[in-house]
Design an enzyme around this catalytic site. Structure first.
Site, PDB file in Angstrom:
ATOM      1  N   ASP A  64       0.826  -1.211   0.272  1.00 49.46           N
ATOM      2  CA  ASP A  64      -0.149  -0.345  -0.002  1.00 49.46           C
ATOM      3  C   ASP A  64       0.735   1.086  -0.163  1.00 49.46           C
ATOM      4  O   ASP A  64       0.625   2.409  -0.083  1.00 49.46           O
ATOM      5  CB  ASP A  64      -0.680   0.252   1.208  1.00 49.46           C
ATOM      6  N   ARG A 149       7.013  13.035  25.645  1.00 48.26           N
ATOM      7  CA  ARG A 149       5.849  13.762  26.007  1.00 48.26           C
ATOM      8  C   ARG A 149       4.892  14.060  25.888  1.00 48.26           C
ATOM      9  O   ARG A 149       5.043  14.730  24.410  1.00 48.26           O
ATOM     10  CB  ARG A 149       6.198  15.088  26.465  1.00 48.26           C
TER      11      ARG A 149
END
Length: 282
Positions: A64, A149
Site C-alpha cells: 500500500d 511528552r
C-alpha cells in the site's frame, strides 16, 4: 485500456522481475507497456519514461505504501491505479500474485470498474507563512518531536474552536486511510468510497478522547499549543508518511478535501466487507 505504465522498485528483485513478466504478457496480447524502475540506489537500471497522455492505467507493484506514494506524486494526472500486492497487508493493492494473470486478462477485456477516492490537501503555516502544501490519499498526521511528552493541539473546525487535545499526536484521515494509522490508533473503519474527514488522537492523555467524524466539506485547523512550562513545543507533520515539515508552538496545519481524487481500478467482484473480513482475520 491499451497503454499501461508500470511502477516498480528497482531495488527489489521480485518487483523488477515481475515488471518484465507483466510487460511481456501485456505486449504479447497487443497492449503497449512502459516500465518505470526507480529505487533508492540510483543504479544504472533506474529509468523513468514520461507518462504521456495515451497512458490508460498505472500498475503499481508493491504494498500500500508504494501505491500511496504513486497516488500523491501523480495526483494531477487523473489516471486510474491498480495495485499488485507484494507486501504483507494490502487494502489498496488488491491483486495478489496468484490472481495476477486473470486480473490482466480482465484489464485487457475492459472488465473492471473505477472507484473514486477522496484526497486531503494540507497547508502548513510556519511563523505566519505558508511553508509547505501537499495532498494525501490516506492521512495527514501531526506528531510530537523529541522527548517523550504529550503536546497540546488546538483544533478548529470551519474557524470555530473545537477542543484542545493533549496527546502524542493527531491523525486526520480519509475513509481510504481509515484502515491505516487511524485504525491502529483506535479510529473507526469507514467504507473507502465515503467522503468524510476522520480526526483521531494518538495516545491521548485523557480517558474520554474519541475519534470524531466530520463532513468531507469541513475544514480542520490544528495548531501547536504552548509547552507545559510556557516554552515552545515541537512537532512535525507528514503526508501519507512522507513530506516531513517541522512545527513549533503557534504553527498550524489547515486540512480539507482536495480537489484532486485518486482513481482505483477494481478488478475483482469482492466487496469491501469481504476484504475487511479477510484482513481482520489474519
Amino acid at each position: 485500456m491499451k497503454t499501461f505504465y508500470i511502477i516498480a522498485n528497482s531495488d527489489k528483485e521480485e518487483s523488477r522481475k515481475l515488471s518484465y513478466e507483466i510487460a511481456d504478457y501485456l505486449t504479447g496480447h497487443g497492449q503497449r507497456c512502459l516500465i518505470r524502475r526507480s529505487g533508492e540506489s540510483g543504479s544504472a537500471e533506474d529509468y523513468e519514461p514520461p507518462i504521456g497522455p495515451d497512458v490508460d492505467g498505472i500498475l503499481v507493484l508493491g504494498g500500500d505504501g508504494t501505491l500511496l506514494r504513486a497516488a500523491r506524486n501523480l495526483s494531477d494526472r487523473n489516471i486510474p491505479f491498480l495495485g499488485v500486492n507484494l507486501g504483507h497487508l494490502g487494502y489498496l493493492a488488491e491483486i495478489e500474485l496468484q490472481g495476477l494473470g486473470a486480473a490482466l486478462d480482465r484489464l485487457i477485456a475492459g472488465e473492471y470498474t473505477v472507484e473514486n477516492r477522496m484526497m486531503l490537501r494540507g497547508n502548513v503555516c510556519v511563523n505566519g507563512e505558508i511553508a509547505g502544501r501537499d495532498v494525501a490519499l490516506n492521512d495527514i498526521v501531526l506528531n510530537r518531536m523529541g522527548t517523550l511528552r504529550v503536546i497540546d493541539y488546538e483544533v478548529f473546525v470551519n474557524d470555530e474552536y473545537l477542543n484542545s487535545f493533549t496527546a502524542d499526536g493527531l491523525i486526520v484521515s480519509t475513509p481510504t486511510g481509515s484502515t491505516g494509522y487511524s485504525l491502529s490508533a483506535g479510529g473507526p473503519i469507514v467504507s473507502p468510497t465515503a467522503e468524510m474527514l476522520i480526526l483521531t488522537p494518538i495516545c491521548p492523555h485523557t480517558l474520554n478522547s474519541r475519534s470524531i467524524v466530520f463532513s468531507g466539506d469541513d475544514r480542520i485547523r490544528i495548531e501547536i499549543g504552548k509547552g507545559r512550562r510556557g516554552g515552545d513545543d515541537e512537532a512535525f507533520v507528514t503526508f501519507d508518511g512522507d513530506h516531513y515539515v517541522r512545527l513549533r508552538t503557534g504553527d498550524y496545519v489547515e486540512i480539507g478535501r482536495s480537489a484532486r481524487i485518486t482513481k482505483i481500478l477494481k478488478i475483482s467482484q469482492v466487496s469491501f466487507l469481504e476484504v475487511l473480513r479477510d484482513k481482520l482475520s489474519r
